[in-house]
Design a protein around this motif. Structure first.
Motif, PDB file in Angstrom:
ATOM      1  N   GLY A 190       7.415   5.023   6.893  1.00  0.00           N
ATOM      2  CA  GLY A 190       6.845   6.203   7.802  1.00  0.00           C
ATOM      3  C   GLY A 190       5.901   6.495   8.860  1.00  0.00           C
ATOM      4  O   GLY A 190       5.734   6.194   9.838  1.00  0.00           O
ATOM      5  N   LYS A 191       5.069   7.541   7.841  1.00  0.00           N
ATOM      6  CA  LYS A 191       3.642   7.668   8.595  1.00  0.00           C
ATOM      7  C   LYS A 191       2.707   6.677   8.504  1.00  0.00           C
ATOM      8  O   LYS A 191       1.122   6.822   8.170  1.00  0.00           O
ATOM      9  CB  LYS A 191       3.073   8.685   8.555  1.00  0.00           C
ATOM     10  CG  LYS A 191       3.449   9.803   9.723  1.00  0.00           C
ATOM     11  CD  LYS A 191       3.102  11.480   9.812  1.00  0.00           C
ATOM     12  CE  LYS A 191       4.006  11.653  11.087  1.00  0.00           C
ATOM     13  NZ  LYS A 191       5.369  12.384  11.039  1.00  0.00           N
ATOM     14  N   SER A 192       2.431   5.282   7.217  1.00  0.00           N
ATOM     15  CA  SER A 192       1.645   4.419   6.921  1.00  0.00           C
ATOM     16  C   SER A 192       0.914   4.239   8.018  1.00  0.00           C
ATOM     17  O   SER A 192       0.972   3.738   9.045  1.00  0.00           O
ATOM     18  CB  SER A 192       2.450   3.701   5.857  1.00  0.00           C
ATOM     19  OG  SER A 192       3.745   2.868   6.129  1.00  0.00           O
ATOM     20  N   ARG A 193       0.232   3.046   7.685  1.00  0.00           N
ATOM     21  CA  ARG A 193      -1.143   2.192   8.575  1.00  0.00           C
ATOM     22  C   ARG A 193      -0.962   0.797   8.311  1.00  0.00           C
ATOM     23  O   ARG A 193      -1.106   0.923   7.124  1.00  0.00           O
ATOM     24  CB  ARG A 193      -2.111   3.630   8.663  1.00  0.00           C
ATOM     25  CG  ARG A 193      -3.331   2.808   9.782  1.00  0.00           C
ATOM     26  CD  ARG A 193      -4.331   3.400   9.493  1.00  0.00           C
ATOM     27  NE  ARG A 193      -5.306   3.020  10.373  1.00  0.00           N
ATOM     28  CZ  ARG A 193      -6.784   3.534  10.703  1.00  0.00           C
ATOM     29  NH1 ARG A 193      -7.406   4.748   9.713  1.00  0.00           N
ATOM     30  NH2 ARG A 193      -8.078   2.593  10.879  1.00  0.00           N
ATOM     31  N   SER A 194      -0.905   0.582   9.495  1.00  0.00           N
ATOM     32  CA  SER A 194      -1.019  -1.157   8.941  1.00  0.00           C
ATOM     33  C   SER A 194      -2.072  -1.558  10.200  1.00  0.00           C
ATOM     34  O   SER A 194      -2.414  -1.073  11.579  1.00  0.00           O
ATOM     35  CB  SER A 194      -0.400  -2.104   9.112  1.00  0.00           C
ATOM     36  OG  SER A 194      -0.332  -2.931   9.454  1.00  0.00           O
ATOM     37  N   ASP A 195      -2.969  -2.340   9.486  1.00  0.00           N
ATOM     38  CA  ASP A 195      -4.421  -2.797  11.175  1.00  0.00           C
ATOM     39  C   ASP A 195      -4.729  -4.471  11.184  1.00  0.00           C
ATOM     40  O   ASP A 195      -4.359  -5.208   9.866  1.00  0.00           O
ATOM     41  CB  ASP A 195      -5.993  -1.870  11.210  1.00  0.00           C
ATOM     42  CG  ASP A 195      -5.991  -0.962  10.723  1.00  0.00           C
ATOM     43  OD1 ASP A 195      -5.482  -0.057  11.398  1.00  0.00           O
ATOM     44  OD2 ASP A 195      -5.415  -0.571   9.683  1.00  0.00           O
ATOM     45  N   THR A 216       1.389   7.229   3.055  1.00  0.00           N
ATOM     46  CA  THR A 216      -0.086   7.614   3.700  1.00  0.00           C
ATOM     47  C   THR A 216      -0.438   6.742   2.324  1.00  0.00           C
ATOM     48  O   THR A 216      -2.238   6.649   3.271  1.00  0.00           O
ATOM     49  CB  THR A 216      -0.570   8.599   2.629  1.00  0.00           C
ATOM     50  OG1 THR A 216      -1.200   9.056   2.178  1.00  0.00           O
ATOM     51  CG2 THR A 216      -0.147  10.138   2.775  1.00  0.00           C
ATOM     52  N   GLY A 217      -0.032   5.494   3.233  1.00  0.00           N
ATOM     53  CA  GLY A 217      -1.161   3.766   2.670  1.00  0.00           C
ATOM     54  C   GLY A 217      -1.522   3.372   3.581  1.00  0.00           C
ATOM     55  O   GLY A 217      -0.913   3.929   5.059  1.00  0.00           O
ATOM     56  N   ARG A 218      -2.458   2.334   3.538  1.00  0.00           N
ATOM     57  CA  ARG A 218      -2.878   1.830   4.695  1.00  0.00           C
ATOM     58  C   ARG A 218      -3.032   0.480   4.097  1.00  0.00           C
ATOM     59  O   ARG A 218      -3.439   0.278   3.478  1.00  0.00           O
ATOM     60  CB  ARG A 218      -4.687   2.163   4.820  1.00  0.00           C
ATOM     61  CG  ARG A 218      -5.019   1.818   5.717  1.00  0.00           C
ATOM     62  CD  ARG A 218      -6.064   2.230   6.691  1.00  0.00           C
ATOM     63  NE  ARG A 218      -6.989   1.891   7.939  1.00  0.00           N
ATOM     64  CZ  ARG A 218      -7.849   1.753   7.941  1.00  0.00           C
ATOM     65  NH1 ARG A 218      -9.161   2.678   7.192  1.00  0.00           N
ATOM     66  NH2 ARG A 218      -8.361   1.036   8.720  1.00  0.00           N
ATOM     67  N   ALA A 219      -2.241  -0.519   4.850  1.00  0.00           N
ATOM     68  CA  ALA A 219      -2.390  -1.957   4.479  1.00  0.00           C
ATOM     69  C   ALA A 219      -3.296  -3.056   5.841  1.00  0.00           C
ATOM     70  O   ALA A 219      -3.129  -2.557   6.763  1.00  0.00           O
ATOM     71  CB  ALA A 219      -1.042  -2.779   4.564  1.00  0.00           C
ATOM     72  N   ALA A 221       1.040  -1.174   0.076  1.00  0.00           N
ATOM     73  CA  ALA A 221       0.311  -0.335  -0.006  1.00  0.00           C
ATOM     74  C   ALA A 221       1.015   0.818  -0.035  1.00  0.00           C
ATOM     75  O   ALA A 221       1.574   1.776   0.366  1.00  0.00           O
ATOM     76  CB  ALA A 221      -0.948   0.393   1.336  1.00  0.00           C
ATOM     77  N   GLY A 222       0.820   1.514  -1.669  1.00  0.00           N
ATOM     78  CA  GLY A 222       1.992   3.403  -1.243  1.00  0.00           C
ATOM     79  C   GLY A 222       0.303   4.062  -0.978  1.00  0.00           C
ATOM     80  O   GLY A 222      -0.234   4.180  -0.021  1.00  0.00           O
ATOM     81  N   ASP A 223       1.144   5.777  -1.257  1.00  0.00           N
ATOM     82  CA  ASP A 223       0.631   7.023  -1.177  1.00  0.00           C
ATOM     83  C   ASP A 223      -0.565   7.219  -1.456  1.00  0.00           C
ATOM     84  O   ASP A 223      -1.350   6.161  -3.253  1.00  0.00           O
ATOM     85  CB  ASP A 223       1.580   8.321  -1.800  1.00  0.00           C
ATOM     86  CG  ASP A 223       2.341   8.481  -0.901  1.00  0.00           C
ATOM     87  OD1 ASP A 223       2.105   8.558   0.389  1.00  0.00           O
ATOM     88  OD2 ASP A 223       3.050   9.620  -1.378  1.00  0.00           O
ATOM     89  N   ASP A 224      -2.053   6.795  -0.653  1.00  0.00           N
ATOM     90  CA  ASP A 224      -3.348   7.157  -1.391  1.00  0.00           C
ATOM     91  C   ASP A 224      -3.860   5.723  -1.463  1.00  0.00           C
ATOM     92  O   ASP A 224      -5.053   5.844  -2.572  1.00  0.00           O
ATOM     93  CB  ASP A 224      -3.511   8.150  -2.444  1.00  0.00           C
ATOM     94  CG  ASP A 224      -3.155   9.474  -2.092  1.00  0.00           C
ATOM     95  OD1 ASP A 224      -3.444   9.382  -0.787  1.00  0.00           O
ATOM     96  OD2 ASP A 224      -2.982  10.135  -2.908  1.00  0.00           O
ATOM     97  N   GLN A 225      -3.310   4.546  -0.956  1.00  0.00           N
ATOM     98  CA  GLN A 225      -3.471   3.327  -1.263  1.00  0.00           C
ATOM     99  C   GLN A 225      -4.161   2.357  -0.571  1.00  0.00           C
ATOM    100  O   GLN A 225      -3.822   2.428   0.872  1.00  0.00           O
ATOM    101  CB  GLN A 225      -2.980   2.400  -2.258  1.00  0.00           C
ATOM    102  CG  GLN A 225      -1.937   2.700  -3.770  1.00  0.00           C
ATOM    103  CD  GLN A 225      -1.496   1.241  -3.732  1.00  0.00           C
ATOM    104  OE1 GLN A 225      -0.273   1.581  -3.555  1.00  0.00           O
ATOM    105  NE2 GLN A 225      -1.662   0.691  -4.800  1.00  0.00           N
ATOM    106  N   HIS A 226      -5.205   1.436  -0.197  1.00  0.00           N
ATOM    107  CA  HIS A 226      -5.676   1.171   0.979  1.00  0.00           C
ATOM    108  C   HIS A 226      -6.268  -0.360   0.760  1.00  0.00           C
ATOM    109  O   HIS A 226      -6.863  -0.464  -0.091  1.00  0.00           O
ATOM    110  CB  HIS A 226      -6.751   1.905   1.497  1.00  0.00           C
ATOM    111  CG  HIS A 226      -7.375   0.349   2.630  1.00  0.00           C
ATOM    112  ND1 HIS A 226      -8.240   1.062   3.926  1.00  0.00           N
ATOM    113  CD2 HIS A 226      -6.859  -0.249   3.909  1.00  0.00           C
ATOM    114  CE1 HIS A 226      -8.602   0.058   4.763  1.00  0.00           C
ATOM    115  NE2 HIS A 226      -7.516   0.290   4.514  1.00  0.00           N
ATOM    116  N   GLN A 227      -4.948  -1.842   0.711  1.00  0.00           N
ATOM    117  CA  GLN A 227      -5.673  -2.748   0.462  1.00  0.00           C
ATOM    118  C   GLN A 227      -5.854  -3.392   2.107  1.00  0.00           C
ATOM    119  O   GLN A 227      -4.843  -3.660   2.957  1.00  0.00           O
ATOM    120  CB  GLN A 227      -4.000  -2.792   0.529  1.00  0.00           C
ATOM    121  CG  GLN A 227      -3.272  -2.696  -0.815  1.00  0.00           C
ATOM    122  CD  GLN A 227      -3.875  -3.480  -2.081  1.00  0.00           C
ATOM    123  OE1 GLN A 227      -4.650  -3.586  -2.651  1.00  0.00           O
ATOM    124  NE2 GLN A 227      -2.500  -2.921  -3.054  1.00  0.00           N
TER     125      GLN A 227
END
Lengths: 472, 245
Positions: free
Chosen positions: A389-394, A359-362, A327-333
């Motif tokens: 960086g500031k990406s997010r993972s849940d 800003t990606g999110r997985a 998940a890269g910038d502006d992506q939500h996987q």
């Protein structure tokens, strides 16, 4: 320590030109935007489908109209899907092609730019490829025919093998399964149909490529694979799409049936351009002693919701899900896996790996269910996330176990690239980018090693393209 | 003529903590030298700082054949010809040894001739008694201490650097592995690599016939001598030689 040269953000450039080509659009028939019963009827009529398929579509259309959007996942993004602003059916001007020579030059060019030719050359004779919403060329290896293997696009299969299609179509994923499955059932077009007869083991992986090209066009392919008793087949699909400005919906349905003792592996590399909503329903049933393996890689798309599922319906059936997401910038996987243990002595293994940057999110979303009385089932789940960086993972694991003899393990890790790993590799002459790419490729290795060589190479290349400039 | 390797007024710190205050040292080409000193005195810090570990801040100058390297990023230092043999080599899951060696070789040499690479790799693996299957394992993952040190030695021979700083290449080794690693270092010198060795053990020094011995204490080189200095330390301890300095 400073970087010796400031690299431009390759990803933002690549968004402009990486797959930023569009061949001229030539259409025989293009439906109006938005979905009505008339359009559904028109699609079916245009394809000269049997009555039962029209009924199936209409039933699905009504279900789609009534059903709510999923209330979980990234509802904010989901609710931006504008069903009124999509063409639900487009038929390319060119008709079916049997051989590669007959494939229009501009389409060949497109595949060329996607870096497919190597594979094409090798496996051409066994390839089904989809252009726009329909298959434009199709050729079957002679040996497949000899062995009784059916490998067709779904539209042709419906014409040539109506009974076989009718017997299994929509049996794994019913119309009412979810809103997007209902939509696909109403307007599906293209996709692959595979039937492998009893005891036949297919050595060569069957492959298909999908891409969308028309602006604002939804892609609703439908795939059905049936592996008869004791057979063995590996199906590979790779997706890639050109860049265009407005959002595009991809809502596929994939149904897989592994009969007694059969083994099916289904591999996907998904690399939709970063404006595509990739909302796919994939489900398999595995009967006694059968094995189903989903190998699923998600690199592209703005938003992915995909949870390959396996229903273990016979004793000793085995499920394997190996999924990776970037998940890269502006992506939500938002991906994961579901396994339902519906028979005793069934086993499953899930490995999920994700990387998020910028800003990606997985998200990992999993569901393991073991019904009461299904003795001695075993399930291992492992999720690893690497974040930058500031990406997010849940992680959203759901475990429903009603049988006390079950053995279940769940391991999850979230980490960053270790400074010591970077230092070690850099002390061997690798630049920071090269070192990071090596670590990342290593992280994905359990996935890539399951892919045929050309795909593994392509996958690693895609990953390093995506990662360039987003590290450091 | 400029010296082969020279450290001038080197200062190394982590945050507020000063570890090396004013270190000066020169090495002649083709020699084997050793840095000795008490535990925790900063020997490994010196090695890491020369290679450019981001944890350490440095001041001063370090020259390799006239090129100042402290201003370079880590990989450029490596490309200049400096190799660091790690005391605890780092695990990189999913990256096969052969893939790592290939990429590093390419990065260090600027290009790679695969035939030459393969030949050289096979030769050195045989020399170090390393099994072929080793190549397809993941980098240092699940390696025994001996295997890790053998892989460091393999890299030393394969990459053939100008200067190798080896941080305790002998720690945690059994007699047989120690012999192999020792022979590897000897071979590296024969092939033109200058060696700066960090070790606690006399055994390896005897085997290698070191040219120079440096004793690190209090943030600088306190004593410099030949191999008899190491023998004295072995016999009487650091406090004895430091008191005499």
């Amino acid at each position: 320590m400073s970087k010796d040269e400031k690299k431009p953000n390759v990803k933002s450039i690549s968004e402009e030109y990486k797959y930023g080509f569009k061949t001229k659009e030539k259409y025989k028939f293009k439906s109006d935007k938005g979905l009505t019963e008339e359009i559904v009827r028109a699609i079916s009529e245009f394809k000269k489908e049997p009555e039962w398929m029209l009924e199936f579509r209409l039933k699905a259309y009504r279900a789609f109209k009534k059903m709510p959007m999923p209330w979980w996942g990234n509802t904010e993004l989901l609710n931006t899907v504008d069903f009124e602003n999509i063409h639900y059916y487009i038929k390319p001007e060119k008709d079916h092609k049997k051989s590669w020579d007959d494939v229009p030059e501009e389409i060949k060019e497109t595949f060329d730019k996607l870096g497919i030719p190597e594979v094409e050359r090798k496996f051409l004779a066994g390839v089904t490829a989809q252009y726009e919403s329909e298959v434009v060329y199709h050729s079957i290896k002679k040996e497949f025919e000899k062995l009784g293997i059916v490998f067709l696009d779904m539209d042709s299969a419906l014409k040539e093998y109506p009974d076989l299609v009718k017997k299994y179509f929509g049996t794994v994923i019913p119309i009412h399964d979810n809103k997007f499955a209902a939509l696909n059932s109403a307007v599906w077009s293209g996709g692959s149909f595979i039937y492998v007869p009893k005891g036949v083991k297919v050595e060569t992986p069957l492959q298909a490529y999908f891409r969308i090209n028309a602006q604002n066009m939804g892609q609703f392919e439908r795939t059905l694979i049936i592996a008869d008793e004791g057979s063995d087949v590996h199906y590979i699909e790779g997706c890639s799409a050109p860049v265009y400005s407005s959002d595009s919906l991809h809502a596929a349905v994939v149904e897989v049936i592994a009969l007694k003792g059969a083994r099916i592996r289904y591999s996907t590399i998904q690399n939709w351009s970063n404006n595509v909503y990739n909302l796919v329903t994939k489900r398999a049933v595995a009967y006694e002693n059968a094995t189903v393996e989903w190998v699923d890689g998600n690199i592209g798309a703005k938003f992915t919701m995909k949870y390959p599922a396996i229903f273990l319906k016979g004793e000793n059936a085995h499920a394997e899900v190996l999924s990776v997401a970037l998940a890269g910038d502006d992506q939500h996987q938002d991906s994961g896996a579901k396994v339902f243990h519906l028979a005793p002595n069934t086993t499953s293994r899930i490995v999920s790996k994700s990387i998020s940057t910028g800003t990606g999110r997985a998200s990992y979303r999993g569901w393991i269910k073991v019904n009461k009385g299904m003795k001695n089932c075993k399930s291992d789940v492992r999720c690893d996330a690497l974040i930058f960086g500031k990406s997010r993972s849940d992680t959203y694991p759901r475990m429903e176990v009603y049988e006390p003899t079950t053995k279940l393990t769940h391991e999850a890790t979230v980490s960053k690239i270790q400074e010591d790993q970077l230092f070690y590799l850099m002390s061997r002459g690798l630049s920071e980018d090269e070192a990071s790419t090596m670590i990342i490729n290593g992280f994905f290795e359990p996935f890539t090693k399951e892919l045929p060589m050309e795909y593994a190479v392509e996958f690693n290349r895609l990953v390093s393209m995506e990662m360039e400039g987003s590290i450091g | 003529m400029s010296k082969f390797f020279e450290i001038k007024n080197l200062k190394v710190s982590i945050g507020d903590k000063n570890i090396i205050s004013d270190l000066n040292l020169t090495l002649d080409k083709g020699t084997i030298s050793t840095i000795m000193g008490k535990n925790g005195i900063g020997k490994s810090t010196l090695a890491y700082a020369i290679m450019g570990h981001p944890l350490y801040q440095t001041e001063g100058e370090v020259f390799l054949e006239g090129t100042e390297i402290l201003s370079l990023p880590v990989h450029k230092r490596a490309q200049t010809g400096i190799f660091l043999g790690f005391q605890h080599p780092i695990e990189v899951p999913g990256v096969t040894v052969v893939k790592f060696l290939q990429q590093a070789y390419k990065a260090l040499k600027g290009n790679i001739d695969y035939t030459k690479f393969q030949k050289s790799l096979s030769e050195w693996m045989e020399f170090l008694n390393i099994d072929k299957s080793f190549l397809y394992r993941y980098l240092n993952e699940g390696f025994s201490g001996g295997e890790k040190k053998k892989l460091e030695t393999l890299q030393l021979l394969l990459f053939n650097p100008k200067l190798a700083i080896l941080d305790e290449p002998d720690s945690g080794l059994d007699v047989d592995a120690l012999k192999i690693v020792g022979q590897g270092i000897k071979k590296a010198r024969e092939n033109g690599t200058t060696v700066l060795l960090i070790t606690h053990y006399q055994k390896l020094l005897d085997f290698l016939e070191v040219d120079k011995v440096f004793v690190l204490n209090d943030g600088k080189i306190a004593i410099e001598g030949d191999k008899s200095l190491a023998e004295t330390i072995e016999k009487h301890g650091y406090d004895f030689v430091l008191a005499k300095a």
